[in-house]
Design a protein around this motif. Structure first.
Motif, mmCIF file in Angstrom:
data_model
loop_
_atom_site.group_PDB
_atom_site.id
_atom_site.type_symbol
_atom_site.label_atom_id
_atom_site.label_comp_id
_atom_site.label_asym_id
_atom_site.label_seq_id
_atom_site.Cartn_x
_atom_site.Cartn_y
_atom_site.Cartn_z
ATOM 1 N N LEU A 1 20.816 -1.886 -52.566
ATOM 2 C CA LEU A 1 20.928 -0.656 -51.649
ATOM 3 C C LEU A 1 21.361 -0.706 -50.292
ATOM 4 O O LEU A 1 21.914 -0.050 -49.833
ATOM 5 N N TYR B 1 29.091 0.485 -46.829
ATOM 6 C CA TYR B 1 29.553 2.048 -46.449
ATOM 7 C C TYR B 1 29.890 2.098 -44.944
ATOM 8 O O TYR B 1 30.957 2.625 -44.573
ATOM 9 N N PHE C 1 24.816 6.894 -54.646
ATOM 10 C CA PHE C 1 23.540 6.336 -54.200
ATOM 11 C C PHE C 1 22.246 7.222 -54.805
ATOM 12 O O PHE C 1 21.290 6.538 -55.200
ATOM 13 N N ILE D 1 22.465 9.517 -47.453
ATOM 14 C CA ILE D 1 22.854 8.037 -47.983
ATOM 15 C C ILE D 1 22.241 6.955 -47.000
ATOM 16 O O ILE D 1 21.684 5.888 -47.462
ATOM 17 N N GLY E 1 19.964 4.033 -48.871
ATOM 18 C CA GLY E 1 20.488 2.901 -48.642
ATOM 19 C C GLY E 1 19.759 2.053 -47.730
ATOM 20 O O GLY E 1 19.167 0.838 -48.030
ATOM 21 N N PHE F 1 24.750 0.077 -48.345
ATOM 22 C CA PHE F 1 24.675 0.777 -47.112
ATOM 23 C C PHE F 1 25.367 0.349 -45.986
ATOM 24 O O PHE F 1 26.380 0.732 -45.247
#
Length: 330
Positions: A313, A320, A288, A79, A83, A317
Motif C-alpha cells: 500500500l 502515485y 486502492f 488515496i 496508501g 502511494f
C-alpha cells in the motif's frame, strides 16, 4: 510572499489537526454525557470529526473558485488514507479486523464509490450531484446509527458484542463536564474554519507561483495535510492494540469524503471535473479501495493487513506521488 504562503500551509495543517482533535473530543464527550452509546459516537461523531478538515477545506476552496483543490482534496484524501495511513500503520503494527460492523462497511464503501463515479462521468460536479451525495451522506449516518442501536442489545456475557464497541468506549472521554465539552466543540469548530481558510489561501498561492494546477496541489499537499488526523488516530489505535479503530477511521473517512467532502463543493459552486481526475485519479482511488477490500475483509475468517500488505500500500502511494510529479512537469 512564497515563504508566507508556506507558513500559512504549515500553520493551517497544525491548526487543522489540533482543531479536529478538540472538536472530536468535545463532541464525543457531549454525546456521551447525553447517554449516546460509544459505538454510535465512534461510528458517526468521530468519523465526522476526522473528516471535518477535508469538508471545510473543500468547501472553502469551492467558495473561492478553486475546483481543483476541492475535488483533488476529496479523492486525494481517500488515496492517502489507504496508501499512506493504513500502509504506514500496518508497517508499524500489523492490523487485524475483528469487527463485524467494519465488515458491513466494506460493501457500503464500494457502493458509495460507484455512486460518485456515476455522477462524475458526465464531466461535471453539478448542484444536483451535490444534493444526491449529501443525501447519501444522511442515509449513511442513519444506517450507522441503526447499526449502533442494534449493537446495544448485545450480551457481553455471551460475547456477542462487537469488539470495536469496547475500543471506542476506552477512547471516548467519560468524565468531562458538559460545559467544558461544549467549549471544546465551539473552539474546535472556529479553529477548523480559520485554519481551512488559511490553508486554501497558502495552497493557491504556491500553485500559482510554481505554475502547478490546483488539482495537483489538492491531490498532494492538501490531501496529505487534511489526512493527518486519520494518520494520528490510526497509528495511535494500532499501537494500543485497537486495530478495528485504526481501520474503521479510514473506512468511515473515505465514505464521508466521497459523500460530504465531494458533495459540498457541488452544492456551493457547481464545477467541471478537472482534467485528469476521471482518467488517472479516480481509477487509482478505486484500485486502492479494491486492495483494501482484498487485504482486510477476511473472506475465510478475520481480515488482516500484515507488514507485506502495508508495504504494498505504501509503495503504491509513493508510486502515485511519482506519477503526479511527472504529470506536473509536463
Amino acid at each position: 510572499m512564497l515563504w508566507t504562503s508556506f507558513l500559512a500551509i504549515l500553520g493551517g495543517f497544525v491548526l487543522l489537526v489540533w482543531g479536529a482533535d478538540r472538536f472530536v473530543t468535545g463532541a464525543a464527550a457531549t454525546a456521551r454525557n447525553l447517554g449516546v452509546s460509544p459505538l454510535i459516537i465512534g461510528l458517526t461523531i468521530v468519523g465526522f470529526g476526522t473528516s471535518a478538515p477535508e469538508m471545510l477545506v473543500s468547501a472553502m476552496a469551492a467558495w473561492a473558485g478553486n475546483p481543483g483543490i476541492a475535488v483533488g482534496n476529496a479523492i486525494g484524501s481517500n488515496i492517502t488514507n489507504v496508501g499512506l495511513v493504513l500502509g504506514l500503520t500496518a508497517l508499524l503494527s500489523p492490523l487485524t479486523v475483528k469487527s463485524e460492523t467494519l465488515r458491513r462497511e466494506f460493501p457500503i464503501l464500494f457502493a458509495v464509490t460507484t455512486l460518485a463515479l456515476i455522477l462524475l462521468l458526465d464531466g461535471e460536479l453539478s448542484r444536483s450531484d451535490g444534493v444526491i451525495l449529501l443525501a447519501g451522506f444522511g442515509l449513511m449516518v442513519y444506517w450507522l446509527v441503526s447499526l449502533g442501536l442494534r449493537e446495544r442489545a448485545c450480551d457481553p456475557a455471551l460475547q456477542t458484542c462487537d469488539p470495536i464497541q469496547d475500543e471506542f468506549a476506552e477512547e471516548i472521554p467519560a468524565d468531562m463536564p458538559m460545559g467544558r465539552a461544549l467549549f471544546w466543540v465551539a473552539l474546535g469548530l472556529v479553529v477548523l474554519l480559520l485554519s481551512s481558510r488559511l490553508l486554501v489561501w497558502g495552497a493557491v498561492n504556491v500553485a500559482q507561483y510554481f505554475g502547478v494546477s490546483d488539482l495537483i496541489i489538492g491531490l498532494t499537499i492538501v490531501a496529505i495535510g487534511t489526512s493527518l488526523p486519520e494518520l494520528a488516530a490510526s497509528v495511535a489505535g494500532a499501537l494500543k492494540g485497537e486495530d478495528d479503530i485504526a481501520i474503521g477511521n479510514v473506512l468511515g473517512s473515505n465514505m464521508f469524503n466521497l459523500l460530504a467532502v465531494l458533495g459540498l463543493p457541488g452544492l456551493i459552486r457547481p464545477l467541471a471535473t478537472p482534467n485528469g481526475v476521471m482518467e488517472r485519479d479516480f481509477p487509482i482511488m478505486f484500485g486502492f479501495t479494491v486492495l483494501l477490500f482484498a487485504f482486510a475483509y477476511g473472506f475465510r475468517g478475520q481480515g488482516r493487513i500484515n507488514r507485506p500488505e502495508g508495504g504494498i500500500l505504501l509503495a503504491g502511494f509513493l508510486a502515485y506521488l511519482g506519477l503526479l510529479f511527472h504529470a506536473s512537469t509536463q
